[in-house]
Design a protein around this motif. Structure first.
Motif, PDB file in Angstrom:
ATOM      1  N   VAL A  94       0.823  -1.212   0.000  1.00 21.13           N
ATOM      2  CA  VAL A  94       0.000   0.000   0.000  1.00 21.13           C
ATOM      3  C   VAL A  94       0.857   1.262   0.000  1.00 21.13           C
ATOM      4  N   ALA A  95       1.841   1.319   0.897  1.00 20.18           N
ATOM      5  CA  ALA A  95       2.600   2.557   1.104  1.00 20.18           C
ATOM      6  C   ALA A  95       3.665   2.816   0.054  1.00 20.18           C
ATOM      7  N   PHE A  96       4.218   1.757  -0.549  1.00 17.64           N
ATOM      8  CA  PHE A  96       5.339   1.936  -1.459  1.00 17.64           C
ATOM      9  C   PHE A  96       5.166   1.234  -2.800  1.00 17.64           C
ATOM     10  N   GLY A  97       4.826  -0.041  -2.782  1.00 14.91           N
ATOM     11  CA  GLY A  97       4.815  -0.836  -4.009  1.00 14.91           C
ATOM     12  C   GLY A  97       3.951  -0.250  -5.109  1.00 14.91           C
ATOM     13  N   ALA A  98       2.674  -0.100  -4.842  1.00 11.18           N
ATOM     14  CA  ALA A  98       1.772   0.453  -5.861  1.00 11.18           C
ATOM     15  C   ALA A  98       2.137   1.896  -6.213  1.00 11.18           C
ATOM     16  N   PRO A  99       2.386   2.777  -5.232  1.00  8.62           N
ATOM     17  CA  PRO A  99       2.761   4.151  -5.593  1.00  8.62           C
ATOM     18  C   PRO A  99       4.046   4.256  -6.427  1.00  8.62           C
ATOM     19  N   LEU A 100       4.953   3.284  -6.276  1.00 10.45           N
ATOM     20  CA  LEU A 100       6.197   3.319  -7.044  1.00 10.45           C
ATOM     21  C   LEU A 100       6.072   2.611  -8.394  1.00 10.45           C
ATOM     22  N   GLY A 101       4.868   2.138  -8.734  1.00 13.59           N
ATOM     23  CA  GLY A 101       4.646   1.576 -10.059  1.00 13.59           C
ATOM     24  C   GLY A 101       4.652   0.072 -10.156  1.00 13.59           C
ATOM     25  N   LEU A 102       4.732  -0.646  -9.041  1.00 11.53           N
ATOM     26  CA  LEU A 102       4.603  -2.095  -9.138  1.00 11.53           C
ATOM     27  C   LEU A 102       3.145  -2.415  -9.483  1.00 11.53           C
ATOM     28  N   THR A 103       2.965  -3.179 -10.527  1.00 10.17           N
ATOM     29  CA  THR A 103       1.624  -3.519 -10.990  1.00 10.17           C
ATOM     30  C   THR A 103       1.016  -4.603 -10.102  1.00 10.17           C
ATOM     31  N   GLU A 104      -0.283  -4.809 -10.250  1.00 10.99           N
ATOM     32  CA  GLU A 104      -0.940  -5.892  -9.512  1.00 10.99           C
ATOM     33  C   GLU A 104      -0.275  -7.228  -9.829  1.00 10.99           C
ATOM     34  N   ARG A 105       0.053  -7.446 -11.100  1.00 14.35           N
ATOM     35  CA  ARG A 105       0.710  -8.696 -11.509  1.00 14.35           C
ATOM     36  C   ARG A 105       2.067  -8.844 -10.836  1.00 14.35           C
ATOM     37  N   GLN A 106       2.823  -7.761 -10.775  1.00 14.91           N
ATOM     38  CA  GLN A 106       4.136  -7.811 -10.133  1.00 14.91           C
ATOM     39  C   GLN A 106       4.021  -8.014  -8.624  1.00 14.91           C
ATOM     40  N   LEU A 107       3.078  -7.326  -7.983  1.00 14.73           N
ATOM     41  CA  LEU A 107       2.880  -7.544  -6.554  1.00 14.73           C
ATOM     42  C   LEU A 107       2.528  -9.006  -6.286  1.00 14.73           C
ATOM     43  N   ALA A 108       1.638  -9.570  -7.096  1.00 16.29           N
ATOM     44  CA  ALA A 108       1.279 -10.989  -6.939  1.00 16.29           C
ATOM     45  C   ALA A 108       2.489 -11.885  -7.180  1.00 16.29           C
ATOM     46  N   ALA A 109       3.324 -11.520  -8.145  1.00 16.91           N
ATOM     47  CA  ALA A 109       4.499 -12.339  -8.476  1.00 16.91           C
ATOM     48  C   ALA A 109       5.536 -12.317  -7.353  1.00 16.91           C
ATOM     49  N   THR A 110       5.541 -11.274  -6.511  1.00 20.37           N
ATOM     50  CA  THR A 110       6.465 -11.289  -5.378  1.00 20.37           C
ATOM     51  C   THR A 110       6.089 -12.375  -4.383  1.00 20.37           C
ATOM     52  N   VAL A 111       4.822 -12.770  -4.390  1.00 16.29           N
ATOM     53  CA  VAL A 111       4.337 -13.800  -3.470  1.00 16.29           C
ATOM     54  C   VAL A 111       4.294 -15.164  -4.144  1.00 16.29           C
ATOM     55  N   ASN A 112       3.758 -15.218  -5.349  1.00 17.15           N
ATOM     56  CA  ASN A 112       3.455 -16.503  -5.996  1.00 17.15           C
ATOM     57  C   ASN A 112       4.321 -16.830  -7.204  1.00 17.15           C
ATOM     58  N   GLY A 113       5.217 -15.945  -7.587  1.00 17.24           N
ATOM     59  CA  GLY A 113       6.043 -16.182  -8.762  1.00 17.24           C
ATOM     60  C   GLY A 113       7.468 -16.547  -8.389  1.00 17.24           C
ATOM     61  N   ASP A 114       8.353 -16.415  -9.378  1.00 20.39           N
ATOM     62  CA  ASP A 114       9.784 -16.614  -9.160  1.00 20.39           C
ATOM     63  C   ASP A 114      10.528 -15.714 -10.138  1.00 20.39           C
ATOM     64  N   GLY A 115      11.819 -15.882 -10.237  1.00 26.25           N
ATOM     65  CA  GLY A 115      12.623 -15.042 -11.119  1.00 26.25           C
ATOM     66  C   GLY A 115      12.313 -15.214 -12.592  1.00 26.25           C
ATOM     67  N   ASP A 116      11.661 -16.313 -12.952  1.00 24.34           N
ATOM     68  CA  ASP A 116      11.295 -16.554 -14.347  1.00 24.34           C
ATOM     69  C   ASP A 116       9.898 -16.054 -14.688  1.00 24.34           C
ATOM     70  N   ASP A 117       9.216 -15.467 -13.720  1.00 23.51           N
ATOM     71  CA  ASP A 117       7.854 -14.988 -13.960  1.00 23.51           C
ATOM     72  C   ASP A 117       7.875 -13.913 -15.043  1.00 23.51           C
ATOM     73  N   PRO A 118       6.947 -13.977 -16.003  1.00 19.75           N
ATOM     74  CA  PRO A 118       6.918 -12.975 -17.072  1.00 19.75           C
ATOM     75  C   PRO A 118       6.599 -11.557 -16.597  1.00 19.75           C
ATOM     76  N   ALA A 119       6.211 -11.411 -15.341  1.00 24.25           N
ATOM     77  CA  ALA A 119       5.953 -10.069 -14.810  1.00 24.25           C
ATOM     78  C   ALA A 119       7.234  -9.247 -14.699  1.00 24.25           C
ATOM     79  N   TRP A 120       8.378  -9.934 -14.691  1.00 25.15           N
ATOM     80  CA  TRP A 120       9.640  -9.251 -14.417  1.00 25.15           C
ATOM     81  C   TRP A 120      10.472  -9.017 -15.664  1.00 25.15           C
ATOM     82  N   SER A 121      11.094  -7.846 -15.714  1.00 22.41           N
ATOM     83  CA  SER A 121      12.131  -7.582 -16.707  1.00 22.41           C
ATOM     84  C   SER A 121      13.347  -8.403 -16.301  1.00 22.41           C
ATOM     85  N   PRO A 122      14.312  -8.574 -17.205  1.00 24.11           N
ATOM     86  CA  PRO A 122      15.529  -9.304 -16.810  1.00 24.11           C
ATOM     87  C   PRO A 122      16.219  -8.690 -15.588  1.00 24.11           C
ATOM     88  N   HIS A 123      16.239  -7.363 -15.503  1.00 24.01           N
ATOM     89  CA  HIS A 123      16.867  -6.712 -14.354  1.00 24.01           C
ATOM     90  C   HIS A 123      16.080  -6.979 -13.074  1.00 24.01           C
TER      91      HIS A 123
END
Length: 192
Positions: A94-123
């Motif tokens: 709430v305080a940082f992730g969404a305001p800094l531009g993390l998308t719903e998909r990316q926020l979900a991927a921090t919990v349920n994804g991994d480094g290969d998740d398509p939500a992430w750029s290579p960096h």
């Protein structure tokens, strides 16, 4: 890991606070914040000396770091998710992730994804891999270190590791003390 209905083991202080506690709690909050001090901070205030020693590092990571805030938040979200610290993940979503531009998909991927998740750029994927390797092994493989060193210098590499370590500490405190979630914070997203 505690569920949402787990009884807190260390109850947070409640208002009205004595002057010293009020000063300590306000120091943990953003300047002029209209919000009640966070439950975590009110629990930490049960040990004022420890809380006062912890605050400078936490504030430094959030407000004075070398790491770009969005990258910092990817590390924080992934670290808290891997450690099962829904409280801290939800506050940061709430305080940082969404305001800094993390998308719903990316926020979900921090919990349920991994480094290969398509939500992430290579960096971004490097940051997920770093949080995962430190969580799993308390170290960083040569291959990942080499990849990170192409993007970051020694000061930034030290800071990246310190961010993950700090939020592991915060996760340990939250989980062991069973800190109750903030009413306004996000909850972990369900697995897809």
């Amino acid at each position: 890991m505690p569920g949402p209905a787990a009884t807190p083991r260390i109850a947070p202080l409640e208002a009205p606070y004595d002057a010293q506690t009020e000063k300590l709690l306000r120091a943990w909050m953003p300047p002029n914040s209209p919000l009640e001090p966070l439950v975590l901070f009110r629990a930490l205030a049960r040990h004022p000396e420890l809380a006062s020693r912890m605050r400078p590092l936490g504030a430094g990571i959030l407000g004075h770091g070398l790491i770009e805030p969005r990258q910092r938040e990817i590390l924080i979200h992934r670290t808290c998710a891997r450690a099962g610290a829904e409280y801290e993940w939800g506050v940061h979503a709430v305080a940082f992730g969404a305001p800094l531009g993390l998308t719903e998909r990316q926020l979900a991927a921090t919990v349920n994804g991994d480094g290969d998740d398509p939500a992430w750029s290579p960096h971004d994927a490097l940051l997920i891999r770093l949080a995962d390797e430190l969580h799993e092994t308390s170290s960083v493989s040569d291959a990942l270190w080499s990849d990170l060193a192409q993007c970051y210098g020694p000061p930034e590499l030290l800071e990246l590791i310190a961010i993950v370590g700090w939020y592991h500490l915060i996760s340990y405190l939250i989980n062991a003390a069973r800190i109750a979630p903030e009413t306004w914070a996000r909850r972990f997203p369900a697995a897809a």
